[in-house]
Design a protein around this motif. Structure first.
Motif, PDB file in Angstrom:
ATOM      1  N   ASP A 191      40.441  38.819  37.245  1.00 14.35           N
ATOM      2  CA  ASP A 191      40.521  40.281  37.160  1.00 14.35           C
ATOM      3  C   ASP A 191      39.346  40.847  37.966  1.00 14.35           C
ATOM      4  O   ASP A 191      38.235  40.986  37.460  1.00 14.35           O
ATOM      5  CB  ASP A 191      40.439  40.716  35.699  1.00 14.35           C
ATOM      6  N   LYS A 242      37.592  44.011  36.723  1.00 17.97           N
ATOM      7  CA  LYS A 242      36.696  43.725  35.594  1.00 17.97           C
ATOM      8  C   LYS A 242      35.402  43.099  36.096  1.00 17.97           C
ATOM      9  O   LYS A 242      34.307  43.438  35.624  1.00 17.97           O
ATOM     10  CB  LYS A 242      37.384  42.797  34.602  1.00 17.97           C
ATOM     11  N   SER A 297      33.304  45.806  37.582  1.00 14.30           N
ATOM     12  CA  SER A 297      32.739  46.656  36.531  1.00 14.30           C
ATOM     13  C   SER A 297      31.575  45.970  35.830  1.00 14.30           C
ATOM     14  O   SER A 297      30.534  46.598  35.571  1.00 14.30           O
ATOM     15  CB  SER A 297      33.830  47.006  35.518  1.00 14.30           C
ATOM     16  N   GLU A 298      31.718  44.674  35.546  1.00 12.13           N
ATOM     17  CA  GLU A 298      30.657  43.949  34.838  1.00 12.13           C
ATOM     18  C   GLU A 298      29.414  43.777  35.692  1.00 12.13           C
ATOM     19  O   GLU A 298      28.291  43.984  35.211  1.00 12.13           O
ATOM     20  CB  GLU A 298      31.193  42.590  34.384  1.00 12.13           C
TER      21      GLU A 298
END
Length: 393
Positions: A5, A8, A11-12
């Protein structure tokens, strides 16, 4: 293999960058090695992004790695370069090392063990792949290393060096061997790093004098180094390097846009963004910056496909080189435009001024854009590359 992903992941890593790396950017620019940043990346697992899960890594792909490098470079080019060299060193062990070497050198990445490349020598300048140094054997059939290396990122800070030199008794420049060198071994000294930009990456000289390295830390076979250069070192290095400059380019554009929309000339109550000539410079940067991500992800996917099928990753060495050239050029144009549109405020010491200095490093980092363009031009007209012999291999 399932597809990660990527949103994701972005974002992390962006959250970690905003929490740790971005606040340290000014300190890193003063020449402080970004160890705190690397430790934070390690705790979150990103230092093992390409390391297989069986050796304690995340086991992700080159697309994920390029996203992480881009986001780190967007906040701090110095940290981005240190991170790329570490990931490249680990990936070279992953591709060419044995089980014992992976256990000893890759598994501790989760605990903060940092690696880097130590390849180039001052005598061969920008031809970082060409060595004059040569390993010798000691009485126990281990090795003695003697070399004067230049531009070793994380010099004096890394825990191990992926060291390149000629094999014992080499008959030609292509007879190269690689070693994993513990930075704590006797005989290793490092110089200082003082530069225009990327001041925190400590890319200084290292002297190796009679450094004893055991045969168990030779990486691959004697004489296999040319293949390691082409298919182990260069691909991951080039995709990572391009991704860092991509991040630098985006950061310059973002900071320029923020300055234009947030600055008002009170004499006529006009924002800087009301001036057409300034908006056009932002437009130039935006068009160029947006050319990078699709190309970056496509090349990263190709590397993943080659690795998954057991093919040599050096097959796409020239496209990766083209991407490195373009990303470095875009970073410089975006940084130049940011400096131009922000006027005296951008010229003062601060984020835009730092980005402008950092971006310049991309042009000269090996292969320098001038050398790399020559490779591409020669390939286009059917001429051999001049790498290890004048006139071509």
């Amino acid at each position: 293999m399932s597809i990660p992903d990527y949103e994701k992941i972005r974002s992390e890593i962006r959250a970690l960058v905003d929490e740790v790396i971005r606040p340290n950017a000014e300190q890193t620019d003063q020449g402080v090695f970004p160890r705190e940043n690397l430790e934070a990346l390690g705790r979150a697992g990103w230092n093992g992004v390409l390391i297989p899960k069986e050796y304690g890594g995340l086991g992700l792909d080159h697309v994920a790695f390029s996203i992480v490098a881009e986001e780190v470079g967007r906040a701090c080019a110095s940290t981005g370069l240190v991170y790329v060299m570490h990931t490249g060193a680990a990936q070279t062990i992953n591709l060419f090392g044995n089980h014992d070497q992976k256990e000893r050198w890759l598994r501790p990445a989760r605990d903060g063990l940092i690696g880097t490349y130590s390849t180039s020598e001052k005598a061969s300048g920008g031809h970082w792949w060409f060595n004059f140094s040569e390993a010798t054997r000691d009485d126990d059939n281990n090795y003695l290393l003697n070399a004067e290396k230049s531009f070793t990122t994380s010099a004096g800070q890394a825990d191990y060096y992926i060291f390149q030199t000629r094999s014992p008794g080499a008959q030609s420049a292509t007879d190269i061997s690689f070693f994993i060198v513990d930075s704590k071994l006797d005989g290793i000294t490092h110089g200082t790093w003082e530069a225009l930009g990327v001041r925190g990456n400590h890319s200084g000289p290292i002297s190796y004098k009679n450094v004893h390295v055991k045969s168990i830390d030779r990486l691959g076979e004697e004489g296999q180094g040319k293949d390691i250069v082409y298919h182990g070192v260069s691909p991951v290095y080039l995709i990572g390097l391009g991704a860092v400059w991509h991040g630098v380019a985006r950061s310059a554009l973002e900071k320029a846009a923020d300055h234009l929309t947030g600055t008002i000339h009170r004499d006529f109550n006009r924002k800087l963004s009301d001036y057409q000539v300034l908006r056009q410079q932002l437009g130039e940067s935006k068009v160029l910056v947006e050319s990078l991500r699709p190309w970056q992800h496509d090349l990263a996917r190709q590397l993943d496909q080659l690795q998954a099928s057991g093919q040599l990753q050096g097959q796409i060495l020239l496209p990766l080189t083209e991407f490195k050239i373009h990303a470095a050029e875009v970073a410089n144009i975006s940084a130049r435009n940011a400096l131009d549109v922000s006027g005296g405020y951008g010229y003062k010491k601060g984020p835009i001024e730092r980005i402008f200095r950092d971006a310049r490093a991309g042009i000269g980092m090996g292969p320098s854009n001038n050398i790399a363009r020559e490779w591409i031009g020669k390939a286009l007209v059917g001429l051999p590359l001049e790498l290890f012999e004048a006139g071509g291999e």
